[in-house]
Design a protein around this motif. Structure first.
Motif, PDB file in Angstrom:
ATOM      1  N   LEU A  12       0.924  -1.034   0.263  1.00 49.90           N
ATOM      2  CA  LEU A  12       0.115  -0.083  -0.184  1.00 49.90           C
ATOM      3  C   LEU A  12       0.837   1.276   0.066  1.00 49.90           C
ATOM      4  CD1 LEU A  12      -2.903   1.357   0.400  1.00 49.90           C
ATOM      5  CD2 LEU A  12      -2.719   1.241   2.452  1.00 49.90           C
ATOM      6  N   VAL A  13       0.715   1.949  -1.320  1.00 47.63           N
ATOM      7  CA  VAL A  13       1.483   3.812  -1.019  1.00 47.63           C
ATOM      8  C   VAL A  13       0.500   4.684  -1.128  1.00 47.63           C
ATOM      9  CG1 VAL A  13       2.752   4.876  -2.547  1.00 47.63           C
ATOM     10  CG2 VAL A  13       3.406   2.129  -2.633  1.00 47.63           C
ATOM     11  N   GLU A  14       0.884   5.658   0.514  1.00 47.68           N
ATOM     12  CA  GLU A  14       0.087   6.461   0.609  1.00 47.68           C
ATOM     13  C   GLU A  14       1.193   7.801   0.250  1.00 47.68           C
ATOM     14  OE1 GLU A  14      -2.451   9.581   1.529  1.00 47.68           O
ATOM     15  OE2 GLU A  14      -3.461   7.494   0.548  1.00 47.68           O
ATOM     16  N   ALA A  15       0.452   9.066   0.197  1.00 47.92           N
ATOM     17  CA  ALA A  15       1.124  10.263  -0.127  1.00 47.92           C
ATOM     18  C   ALA A  15       0.893  10.410   0.987  1.00 47.92           C
ATOM     19  CB  ALA A  15       0.639  11.060  -1.344  1.00 47.92           C
ATOM     20  N   THR A  16       0.258  11.034   1.779  1.00 47.99           N
ATOM     21  CA  THR A  16       0.094  11.386   2.871  1.00 47.99           C
ATOM     22  C   THR A  16       0.542  10.826   4.729  1.00 47.99           C
ATOM     23  OG1 THR A  16      -2.005  11.177   4.181  1.00 47.99           O
ATOM     24  CG2 THR A  16      -1.682  12.586   2.148  1.00 47.99           C
ATOM     25  N   GLY A  17       0.654  11.026   5.301  1.00 48.29           N
ATOM     26  CA  GLY A  17       1.345  10.733   6.829  1.00 48.29           C
ATOM     27  C   GLY A  17       0.283   9.848   7.792  1.00 48.29           C
ATOM     28  N   ARG A  18      -1.276   9.001   7.157  1.00 48.47           N
ATOM     29  CA  ARG A  18      -2.066   8.781   7.225  1.00 48.47           C
ATOM     30  C   ARG A  18      -2.820   8.047   6.707  1.00 48.47           C
ATOM     31  NH1 ARG A  18      -7.150  11.838  10.433  1.00 48.47           N
ATOM     32  NH2 ARG A  18      -7.492   9.146  10.866  1.00 48.47           N
ATOM     33  N   ILE A  19      -3.816   6.921   6.657  1.00 47.52           N
ATOM     34  CA  ILE A  19      -5.045   6.120   5.672  1.00 47.52           C
ATOM     35  C   ILE A  19      -6.169   6.539   6.245  1.00 47.52           C
ATOM     36  CG2 ILE A  19      -3.298   4.737   5.474  1.00 47.52           C
ATOM     37  CD1 ILE A  19      -4.697   3.132   6.842  1.00 47.52           C
ATOM     38  N   MET A  20      -6.785   6.525   4.997  1.00 46.64           N
ATOM     39  CA  MET A  20      -8.566   6.455   6.541  1.00 46.64           C
ATOM     40  C   MET A  20      -8.772   7.774   6.720  1.00 46.64           C
ATOM     41  SD  MET A  20     -10.488   2.715   6.619  1.00 46.64           S
ATOM     42  CE  MET A  20      -9.910   2.624   7.823  1.00 46.64           C
ATOM     43  N   PRO A  21      -8.801   8.921   6.487  1.00 48.10           N
ATOM     44  CA  PRO A  21      -8.827  10.331   7.647  1.00 48.10           C
ATOM     45  C   PRO A  21     -10.533  10.808   7.362  1.00 48.10           C
ATOM     46  CG  PRO A  21      -8.249  10.710   4.674  1.00 48.10           C
ATOM     47  CD  PRO A  21      -8.201   9.193   4.632  1.00 48.10           C
ATOM     48  N   GLU A  22     -11.006   9.444   7.043  1.00 46.14           N
ATOM     49  CA  GLU A  22     -12.502   9.839   7.400  1.00 46.14           C
ATOM     50  C   GLU A  22     -12.828   8.990   8.817  1.00 46.14           C
ATOM     51  OE1 GLU A  22     -12.408   9.107   2.693  1.00 46.14           O
ATOM     52  OE2 GLU A  22     -11.215   8.236   5.283  1.00 46.14           O
ATOM     53  N   VAL A  23     -11.965   8.284   9.459  1.00 49.50           N
ATOM     54  CA  VAL A  23     -11.886   8.247  10.750  1.00 49.50           C
ATOM     55  C   VAL A  23     -10.569   8.390  11.877  1.00 49.50           C
ATOM     56  CG1 VAL A  23     -12.635   5.722  10.209  1.00 49.50           C
ATOM     57  CG2 VAL A  23     -10.415   5.606  10.214  1.00 49.50           C
ATOM     58  N   SER A  24     -10.772   8.512  12.408  1.00 48.33           N
ATOM     59  CA  SER A  24      -9.925   9.367  13.868  1.00 48.33           C
ATOM     60  C   SER A  24      -8.731   8.119  13.745  1.00 48.33           C
ATOM     61  CB  SER A  24     -10.379   8.456  15.360  1.00 48.33           C
ATOM     62  OG  SER A  24     -10.112   6.917  15.602  1.00 48.33           O
ATOM     63  N   PRO A  25      -7.196   9.429  14.197  1.00 42.82           N
ATOM     64  CA  PRO A  25      -5.945   8.399  14.606  1.00 42.82           C
ATOM     65  C   PRO A  25      -5.532   7.328  14.288  1.00 42.82           C
ATOM     66  CG  PRO A  25      -6.092  11.071  14.666  1.00 42.82           C
ATOM     67  CD  PRO A  25      -7.589  11.149  14.585  1.00 42.82           C
ATOM     68  N   LYS A  26      -6.115   7.366  15.963  1.00 46.45           N
ATOM     69  CA  LYS A  26      -6.200   5.660  16.566  1.00 46.45           C
ATOM     70  C   LYS A  26      -6.555   4.706  15.679  1.00 46.45           C
ATOM     71  CE  LYS A  26      -6.075   7.467  21.246  1.00 46.45           C
ATOM     72  NZ  LYS A  26      -6.377   7.329  22.380  1.00 46.45           N
ATOM     73  N   MET A  27      -7.891   4.782  15.005  1.00 44.30           N
ATOM     74  CA  MET A  27      -7.892   3.820  13.763  1.00 44.30           C
ATOM     75  C   MET A  27      -7.476   3.324  13.037  1.00 44.30           C
ATOM     76  SD  MET A  27     -10.633   2.482  15.908  1.00 44.30           S
ATOM     77  CE  MET A  27     -11.865   2.042  14.856  1.00 44.30           C
ATOM     78  N   GLY A  28      -6.686   4.509  12.142  1.00 41.99           N
ATOM     79  CA  GLY A  28      -6.171   5.009  11.580  1.00 41.99           C
ATOM     80  C   GLY A  28      -5.047   4.547  12.346  1.00 41.99           C
ATOM     81  N   ILE A  29      -4.203   4.423  12.333  1.00 47.78           N
ATOM     82  CA  ILE A  29      -2.785   2.860  13.734  1.00 47.78           C
ATOM     83  C   ILE A  29      -3.864   1.542  13.465  1.00 47.78           C
ATOM     84  CG2 ILE A  29      -1.165   2.973  15.066  1.00 47.78           C
ATOM     85  CD1 ILE A  29      -1.795   5.897  15.407  1.00 47.78           C
ATOM     86  N   TYR A  30      -4.930   1.185  14.333  1.00 46.52           N
ATOM     87  CA  TYR A  30      -5.205   0.346  14.694  1.00 46.52           C
ATOM     88  C   TYR A  30      -5.800  -0.511  13.135  1.00 46.52           C
ATOM     89  CZ  TYR A  30      -8.572  -3.255  15.078  1.00 46.52           C
ATOM     90  OH  TYR A  30      -9.099  -5.087  14.980  1.00 46.52           O
ATOM     91  N   THR A  31      -5.892   0.830  11.772  1.00 43.87           N
ATOM     92  CA  THR A  31      -5.470  -0.161  10.749  1.00 43.87           C
ATOM     93  C   THR A  31      -4.172  -0.974   9.824  1.00 43.87           C
ATOM     94  OG1 THR A  31      -8.178   0.556  10.060  1.00 43.87           O
ATOM     95  CG2 THR A  31      -6.364  -0.536   8.112  1.00 43.87           C
ATOM     96  N   ILE A  32      -3.734  -0.188  10.102  1.00 41.17           N
ATOM     97  CA  ILE A  32      -2.246   0.270   9.428  1.00 41.17           C
ATOM     98  C   ILE A  32      -1.814  -1.797  10.383  1.00 41.17           C
ATOM     99  CG2 ILE A  32       0.279   0.767   9.471  1.00 41.17           C
ATOM    100  CD1 ILE A  32      -0.869   3.703   8.893  1.00 41.17           C
ATOM    101  N   GLU A  33      -1.692  -0.862  11.925  1.00 37.74           N
ATOM    102  CA  GLU A  33      -1.389  -2.884  12.208  1.00 37.74           C
ATOM    103  C   GLU A  33      -2.199  -4.276  12.112  1.00 37.74           C
ATOM    104  OE1 GLU A  33      -0.482   0.099  16.443  1.00 37.74           O
ATOM    105  OE2 GLU A  33      -2.306  -1.434  16.314  1.00 37.74           O
ATOM    106  N   ARG A  34      -3.795  -4.008  11.786  1.00 36.77           N
ATOM    107  CA  ARG A  34      -4.158  -4.788  11.363  1.00 36.77           C
ATOM    108  C   ARG A  34      -3.285  -4.991  10.181  1.00 36.77           C
ATOM    109  NH1 ARG A  34      -4.830  -3.894  16.010  1.00 36.77           N
ATOM    110  NH2 ARG A  34      -3.116  -5.223  15.632  1.00 36.77           N
ATOM    111  N   LEU A  35      -3.705  -4.002   8.936  1.00 40.67           N
ATOM    112  CA  LEU A  35      -2.773  -4.665   7.507  1.00 40.67           C
ATOM    113  C   LEU A  35      -1.592  -5.236   7.654  1.00 40.67           C
ATOM    114  CD1 LEU A  35      -3.586  -1.782   5.593  1.00 40.67           C
ATOM    115  CD2 LEU A  35      -4.746  -3.947   5.883  1.00 40.67           C
ATOM    116  N   THR A  36      -0.510  -4.572   8.707  1.00 38.41           N
ATOM    117  CA  THR A  36       0.930  -4.911   8.895  1.00 38.41           C
ATOM    118  C   THR A  36       0.786  -6.409   9.505  1.00 38.41           C
ATOM    119  OG1 THR A  36       1.359  -2.951   8.663  1.00 38.41           O
ATOM    120  CG2 THR A  36       3.666  -4.094  10.029  1.00 38.41           C
ATOM    121  N   GLU A  37       0.153  -6.773  10.106  1.00 41.22           N
ATOM    122  CA  GLU A  37      -0.101  -8.439  11.250  1.00 41.22           C
ATOM    123  C   GLU A  37      -0.325  -9.578   9.303  1.00 41.22           C
ATOM    124  OE1 GLU A  37      -2.976  -8.222  13.898  1.00 41.22           O
ATOM    125  OE2 GLU A  37      -2.060  -6.844  15.359  1.00 41.22           O
ATOM    126  N   ARG A  38      -0.465  -8.880   8.243  1.00 46.38           N
ATOM    127  CA  ARG A  38      -1.455  -9.979   7.444  1.00 46.38           C
ATOM    128  C   ARG A  38       0.074  -9.656   6.213  1.00 46.38           C
ATOM    129  NH1 ARG A  38      -7.515  -8.444   6.435  1.00 46.38           N
ATOM    130  NH2 ARG A  38      -6.982  -9.231   4.600  1.00 46.38           N
TER     131      ARG A  38
END
Length: 445
Positions: free
Chosen positions: A205-231
């Motif tokens: 996954l390539v993202e130009a900004t410093g976070r993913i899914m800007p519609e959710v809170s930063p913590k939820m964005g970090i949680y999502t990255i952690e789940r993706l990385t685990e996979r």
């Protein structure tokens, strides 16, 4: 003297246009108005389900609604509105054969939506797979499965690595959900390939900004990255794609690798057909609208959905210039208000403002996994996944489509996934052309 019925022209048959047309044909009395809706496609596509189509969880035909089946009191024209001159209430329509005809109207509803936002990245147009239509989603599924077939058949280690590298550019909802669903499908499929394992595949996954899914809170964005990385998914933040020429991916951080699958989901922009109208646009080329969804400074014209810049009254105290985000949540609600205000215009009554505070978002991270941030309440895992499916099936237009989608999901509980790539659908004449080429070669020899 009997007053002639108003002619309402709806440009765009997507979620907003179709929803507005359904409401108009219900609320308008006989003889008050006639409705014409124009779209290049004869159906509406429910975009939030594209990731599940790409994973084979839903039949592509089940997320589209034929306009003619639900708009019985409207005139449906399959064609492209190539020009609008609202000053003279005239639209130019190009049919699929290229013929151009003019159409006169009284009231205009602009709901032409958005298109994929592309950037001047070398190789993007040649290598990138867009993710905005049901055709693209179905094609992507077949493409990923065919890469597994090709990788299984080759002994070239470098080619094999390239075939099994899958890149998604854009960390919004579309990109995250497409990546998660496709990886789930591919991980399931490799059980039938003795010489390929899940670890052989590279998901990026390539993202130009410093976070993913800007519609959710930063913590939820970090949680999502952690789940993706685990996979095993590699996530590049603050990183741009500098070049994609011939599938050779070059990132702004210096990373270089080959990939035969590059999915582009880096945002959307208002439909460029606005450039061929005399309607006012903002600095982002969106239709400028008031809180009543009327086009600024123009009478008898409305706009809603991704094509429009509508003031966000829920944020007016914080930011007077704020506009509604391009989301399905705003789109379906704006369609309702636009239809009601159109009826009010026809009847000479007062219109109402569009105001809706963004309730939050739900997203799927693959089968049985999800994230949700609704009214400040954060939900993860299986409950969020159920919320995602439940919300979107409720918002899916027509009972018929709701039932078909639920049937797809129910059957998936009892039967295995279908992992057949139907590449021949995209090239239906390939076999015949191959036979002709062989016959020509034989005759030449």
């Amino acid at each position: 003297m009997t007053q002639q019925p108003k002619h309402i022209l709806i440009v765009g048959g997507g979620t907003v246009g179709m929803s507005a047309a359904i409401r108009l044909q219900k609320k308008l009395r006989a003889g008050e108005a006639r409705i014409t809706i124009v779209d290049p496609l004869p159906h509406m596509t429910y975009l939030p389900f594209l990731p599940e189509v790409s994973a084979g969880s839903i039949d592509p035909r089940h997320i589209v609604v034929p306009l003619r089946t639900v708009l019985r009191k409207c005139t449906v024209i399959t064609g492209k509105v190539s020009k609008i001159e609202h000053a003279s209430r005239t639209a130019w329509i190009t049919d699929p054969s290229g013929n151009v005809e003019t159409l006169s109207y009284d009231i205009l509803l602009m709901t032409a939506g958005s298109v994929a936002r592309t950037l001047p990245v070398p190789g993007l147009l040649e290598q990138g797979i867009m993710f905005k239509t049901v055709t693209e989603a179905a094609y992507l599924r077949d493409h990923v499965l065919s890469r597994l077939d090709d990788a299984s058949a080759t002994e070239d280690a470098e080619l094999r690595k390239r075939l099994l590298t899958f890149v998604v550019i854009g960390g919004g909802y579309a990109g995250i959900e497409a990546l998660a669903e496709l990886q789930d499908m591919a991980r399931y499929a490799v059980r039938y390939y003795p010489n390929i394992t899940a670890d052989d595949m590279n998901w990026i996954l390539v993202e130009a900004t410093g976070r993913i899914m800007p519609e959710v809170s930063p913590k939820m964005g970090i949680y999502t990255i952690e789940r993706l990385t685990e996979r095993g998914i590699k996530v590049y933040l603050n990183t741009r794609a500098d070049s994609l020429v011939d599938g050779n991916v070059e990132l702004s951080d210096g990373s270089k690798f080959g990939a035969d699958t590059i999915v582009w989901t880096a945002g959307v922009k208002a439909n460029p057909m606005l450039a061929h109208t005399d309607l006012p646009v903002d600095q982002r080329s969106r239709l400028r609208c008031t809180s009543t969804l009327q086009v600024v400074g123009v009478s008898e014209a409305f706009g809603a959905g991704d094509i429009s810049a509508v003031p966000d009254l829920s944020k007016i105290d914080e930011d007077p210039t704020a506009t509604c985000s391009p989301s399905a949540q705003h789109a379906v609600r704006q369609a309702k208000v636009m239809a009601d205000n159109t009826v009010a215009l026809v009847r000479g009554k007062k219109m109402r403002d569009y105001e809706h505070k963004y309730a939050g978002s739900v997203a799927s991270l693959g089968l049985y996994r999800g994230v949700a941030d609704v009214y400040g309440i954060k939900v993860k895992g299986l409950p969020a996944w159920f919320m995602h499916r439940g919300y979107h099936v409720l918002k899916m237009p027509t009972l018929s489509r709701k039932v078909r989608i639920v049937a797809d999901w129910t059957l998936a509980l009892f039967f295995r996934r279908e992992i057949v790539a139907l590449d021949q659908i995209d090239h239906p004449k390939a076999v015949a052309e191959s036979v002709r080429a062989l016959e020509s070669a034989r005759k030449a020899s």
